[in-house]
Design an enzyme around this catalytic site. Sequence first.
Site, PDB file in Angstrom:
ATOM      1  N   LYS A  49      47.036  20.493 -31.657  1.00  0.00           N
ATOM      2  CA  LYS A  49      47.616  19.605 -32.934  1.00  0.00           C
ATOM      3  C   LYS A  49      48.658  18.719 -32.368  1.00  0.00           C
ATOM      4  CE  LYS A  49      43.468  21.359 -34.595  1.00  0.00           C
ATOM      5  NZ  LYS A  49      42.679  20.455 -33.918  1.00  0.00           N
ATOM      6  N   ARG A  62      33.748  16.198 -31.577  1.00  0.00           N
ATOM      7  CA  ARG A  62      32.248  16.610 -32.177  1.00  0.00           C
ATOM      8  C   ARG A  62      31.475  15.355 -33.362  1.00  0.00           C
ATOM      9  NH1 ARG A  62      34.882  20.128 -35.132  1.00  0.00           N
ATOM     10  NH2 ARG A  62      34.522  20.238 -37.101  1.00  0.00           N
TER      11      ARG A  62
END
Length: 498
Positions: free
Chosen positions: A117, A293
């Site tokens: 992150k 994804r």
Amino acid sequence: MKFTKILIANRGEIAVRIMRSAREMGIKTVAVYSEADRNALHVRYADEAVFIGPAPSSQSYLVIDKIIDAALRTGAQAIHPGYGFLSENAAFARAVKQQGLVLIGPSPESMEMMGSKLAAKAAAKQYNIPLVPGTDYAISDIAAARKVAREVGFPILIKASAGGGGKGMRIVEQEDQFDEMLERAVSEATSAFGDGSVFIERYVGSPRHVEIQVLGDTHGNVVYLFERECSIQRRHQKVVEEAPSSILTPEIRAKMGECAVLVAKACNYVGAGTVEFLMDEKLNFYFLEMNTRLQVEHPVTELISGIDLVKEQIKIAEGEPLSFRQEDLKINGHAMEVRVYAEDPANNFLPDIGNLKRYVRPQGAGVRVDDGFEEGMDIPIYYDPMIAKLITWGKDRQEAIDRMIRAIDEYKIVGCETTLPFCRFVMKHEAFTSGQFDTNFVKHYFTPEKLKPEVTADEMEVAALMVGHLQTADNKSANSRLSSTPNQGFSAWKTNRS
Ligand code: MV4
């Protein structure tokens, strides 16, 4: 390279959904399955199926070597990982490439950058993408971090760099709790992710979750396919998703879309990806993270854009350039998705797996059901308890909602409790229908009593009439009357709200 055969390294609804697009493209499909999935729909739908081991996913769907071996043995040229399992695993992406196979997804480097992150925030910062005020580096000096927290203002949120999706987050209300909470967050992140890097952000109290779908090809083209709003969540589990968001203006949509494209370009993104933003009450948006994804909720984007995201993923992996430009894309109508889980909403959403004794899908205009089950099947205990995704399309938001309620009432699932009654509660709630909601919706408005069957005057009348028939007519004619009586309200009352 055109593919003639692909392997789907997943199970359940998403495996079936991917195979459908492959079949339309004339591509043969290979399923993999565990002991628990011998009779699963994805196995029956595929052209070929390879057994990969015991039910626990750690011994089957998560074993890189078994998946790659199955692809090599069957002569598949590419692997689609779906979502979950190995879909964001950079080591898997590398191993696939090393064996001369193609991963239908981004590069290992993109996965790694967005898996951190902090690296993702650093990349976004370079392009002046708005970030929640805080640190964009891992905290090593507690005193320095406390100073930043004070400047940002409490409450603040401590997040783990290796976390994401709400994992490893911790709210700190006041400064005197800061040191202790930080130490705890670091040790938790170390044991959970093997990486103790944490950073802090200002806590946005009533945010909305808005995410942008992007597609990037291997020729450097990146487009955005508008947003999905996923603010109705329960403990970081999404329950309802829709597209478009009811609060974005065309101007904000274009700004967020352009930011999402920059995030994707910052990590040389190839394939379908999702850039997550948090939005505050003033419609300020902040980049949170990027998911590398295909997401569970991708169908709402498909319904409003007319683009089959799985076909696009496959064509991109084949090396084709995108066949459309940003200017070619437009939003058509509104789409709504609810996730149907084998969980009991009246009992703290405890998993309620069992055998699907009766399983009848809703049908008709504007209804799509993505599932991996049929009547008579058992829901395995080993995997996610999602039975299906119910998706509706309407010319506008209200029509999508009206269709969703109609579809929920047509859906007949006997054998386990499901979240359908809870989804119906959301669809009927004024805060939802008016668009005045945020990620605290479930906490604010839902209690199990809200699902108690509320018998309407109409239903009472139907029930009274039926009892009347049973009493006055003989059994045979009463039965024939019952089966020919329009009894929508009555059956919905019995099957969906009991
Ligand atoms: C936040 C936040 C408030 N302030 N960050 C949760 C999932 C992960 N992707 C980020 N999350 C949040 N980050 C700041 N600075 C609140 C959440 C959050 C949330 C976000 C989206 C949807 C539902 C949520 C539920 C609780 C917390």
